[in-house]
Design an enzyme around this catalytic site. Structure first.
Site, PDB file in Angstrom:
ATOM      1  N   ASN A  96      17.015 156.022 -14.234  1.00 13.45           N
ATOM      2  CA  ASN A  96      15.722 156.270 -14.708  1.00 13.45           C
ATOM      3  C   ASN A  96      15.054 156.130 -13.545  1.00 13.45           C
ATOM      4  OD1 ASN A  96      16.646 156.811 -17.413  1.00 13.45           O
ATOM      5  ND2 ASN A  96      15.992 154.516 -17.751  1.00 13.45           N
ATOM      6  N   GLY A 102      11.348 157.819 -17.473  1.00 14.08           N
ATOM      7  CA  GLY A 102      11.554 156.822 -18.241  1.00 14.08           C
ATOM      8  C   GLY A 102      11.685 155.280 -17.492  1.00 14.08           C
ATOM      9  N   GLN A 103      11.141 155.155 -16.211  1.00 15.48           N
ATOM     10  CA  GLN A 103      11.616 153.990 -15.606  1.00 15.48           C
ATOM     11  C   GLN A 103      10.754 152.842 -15.816  1.00 15.48           C
ATOM     12  OE1 GLN A 103      11.605 154.304 -11.051  1.00 15.48           O
ATOM     13  NE2 GLN A 103      12.630 152.513 -10.793  1.00 15.48           N
ATOM     14  N   HIS A 109      17.819 151.077  -9.952  1.00 11.37           N
ATOM     15  CA  HIS A 109      19.018 150.232 -10.651  1.00 11.37           C
ATOM     16  C   HIS A 109      20.034 151.250 -11.459  1.00 11.37           C
ATOM     17  CE1 HIS A 109      15.451 150.280 -13.270  1.00 11.37           C
ATOM     18  NE2 HIS A 109      16.251 150.436 -14.287  1.00 11.37           N
TER      19      HIS A 109
HETATM   20  P1  5GP Z   1      14.432 151.094 -16.762  1.00  9.18           P
HETATM   21  O1  5GP Z   1      13.745 151.654 -18.217  1.00  9.18           O
HETATM   22  O2  5GP Z   1      13.506 150.785 -15.748  1.00  9.18           O
HETATM   23  O3  5GP Z   1      15.428 152.139 -16.392  1.00  9.18           O
HETATM   24  O4  5GP Z   1      15.278 149.991 -17.268  1.00  9.18           O
HETATM   25  C1  5GP Z   1      14.866 148.752 -17.131  1.00  9.18           C
HETATM   26  C2  5GP Z   1      15.878 147.866 -17.852  1.00  9.18           C
HETATM   27  O5  5GP Z   1      15.915 146.402 -17.473  1.00  9.18           O
HETATM   28  C3  5GP Z   1      15.840 147.888 -19.426  1.00  9.18           C
HETATM   29  O6  5GP Z   1      17.047 148.249 -20.099  1.00  9.18           O
HETATM   30  C4  5GP Z   1      15.614 146.543 -19.756  1.00  9.18           C
HETATM   31  O7  5GP Z   1      16.139 146.169 -20.939  1.00  9.18           O
HETATM   32  C5  5GP Z   1      16.197 145.643 -18.623  1.00  9.18           C
HETATM   33  N1  5GP Z   1      15.408 144.368 -18.299  1.00  9.18           N
HETATM   34  C6  5GP Z   1      14.130 144.117 -18.301  1.00  9.18           C
HETATM   35  N2  5GP Z   1      13.599 142.941 -18.055  1.00  9.18           N
HETATM   36  C7  5GP Z   1      14.904 142.329 -18.048  1.00  9.18           C
HETATM   37  C8  5GP Z   1      15.282 140.841 -17.624  1.00  9.18           C
HETATM   38  O8  5GP Z   1      14.270 140.117 -17.517  1.00  9.18           O
HETATM   39  N3  5GP Z   1      16.643 140.500 -17.520  1.00  9.18           N
HETATM   40  C9  5GP Z   1      17.560 141.669 -17.733  1.00  9.18           C
HETATM   41  N4  5GP Z   1      18.750 141.144 -17.509  1.00  9.18           N
HETATM   42  N5  5GP Z   1      17.239 143.042 -17.909  1.00  9.18           N
HETATM   43  C10 5GP Z   1      16.130 143.229 -18.128  1.00  9.18           C
END
Ligand code: 5GP
Ligand code: ZN
Length: 122
Positions: A96, A102-103, A109
Site C-alpha cells: 500500500n 491505503g497506506q 512494507h
Molecule cells: P498499511 O495500511 O500501512 O499498508 O499497513 C499497516 C499494517 O501495520 C496494518 O495491517 C496494521 O495492522 C499493522 N500494524 C499497525 N500497527 C502495528 C503494530 O504496532 N504492530 C504490528 N505488528 N503491526 C501493526
C-alpha cells in the site's frame, strides 16, 4: 538512501529498535519480518527494510538490491509460515502506497498474506 536512516517518530522504526514488541518471523542486517497485529488471513506478516524508506514512492535505483532481496525472501518466509505450495496454495504480496493506496504506516512494507480461505478481507 532516504534522508534519515531511522525516523524516531516512525512506528516500524520503533519495532526495528525493539522499543515496541513484535512477533518476529525473520531478521537480518537489512530486513525484518513480523506478524501483522491485525491479520486478515491465517498467514499475515510484514516484511520491511531496516532503513526508513517512507513508501514505494521514495524507492530509488540504489534500493534495487534491497527490494530484490525482499521479493526473494517473501516466498521463502511465506512457505516457512505455513502457506501451501503453488499453485493450489500461494500467497498475496501487497504494498500500500500513499493515502490513495491505503497506506497507514509510512515505512515501506510488504504485506505477505496467505493460508486457506476464507480471509477476513481480500
Ligand atoms: P498499511 O495500511 O500501512 O499498508 O499497513 C499497516 C499494517 O501495520 C496494518 O495491517 C496494521 O495492522 C499493522 N500494524 C499497525 N500497527 C502495528 C503494530 O504496532 N504492530 C504490528 N505488528 N503491526 C501493526
Ligand atoms: Zn521507519
Amino acid at each position: 538512501m532516504s534522508a534519515l536512516a531511522h525516523d524516531p517518530n516512525c512506528l516500524f522504526c520503533k519495532i526495528i529498535a525493539g522499543q515496541i514488541p513484535s512477533k518476529k518471523v525473520y531478521e537480518d542486517a537489512e530486513l525484518l519480518a513480523f506478524h501483522d497485529i491485525h491479520p486478515w488471513a491465517p498467514v499475515h506478516f510484514l516484511l520491511i527494510p531496516k532503513v526508513h524508506i517512507p513508501s514505494m514512492s521514495q524507492v530509488q535505483p540504489e534500493h534495487s538490491a534491497l527490494l530484490g532481496r525482499m521479493m526473494v525472501l517473501a516466498p521463502q518466509l511465506a512457505a516457512q509460515e505455513g502457506c501451501r505450495p503453488y499453485p493450489q496454495g500461494g500467497f498475496r504480496v501487497m504494498v500500500n502506497t500513499g493515502d490513495d493506496g491505503g497506506q497507514e504506516v509510512h515505512h515501506l512494507h510488504l504485506h505477505v498474506i496467505g493460508g486457506p480461505r476464507p480471509w477476513l478481507k481480500g
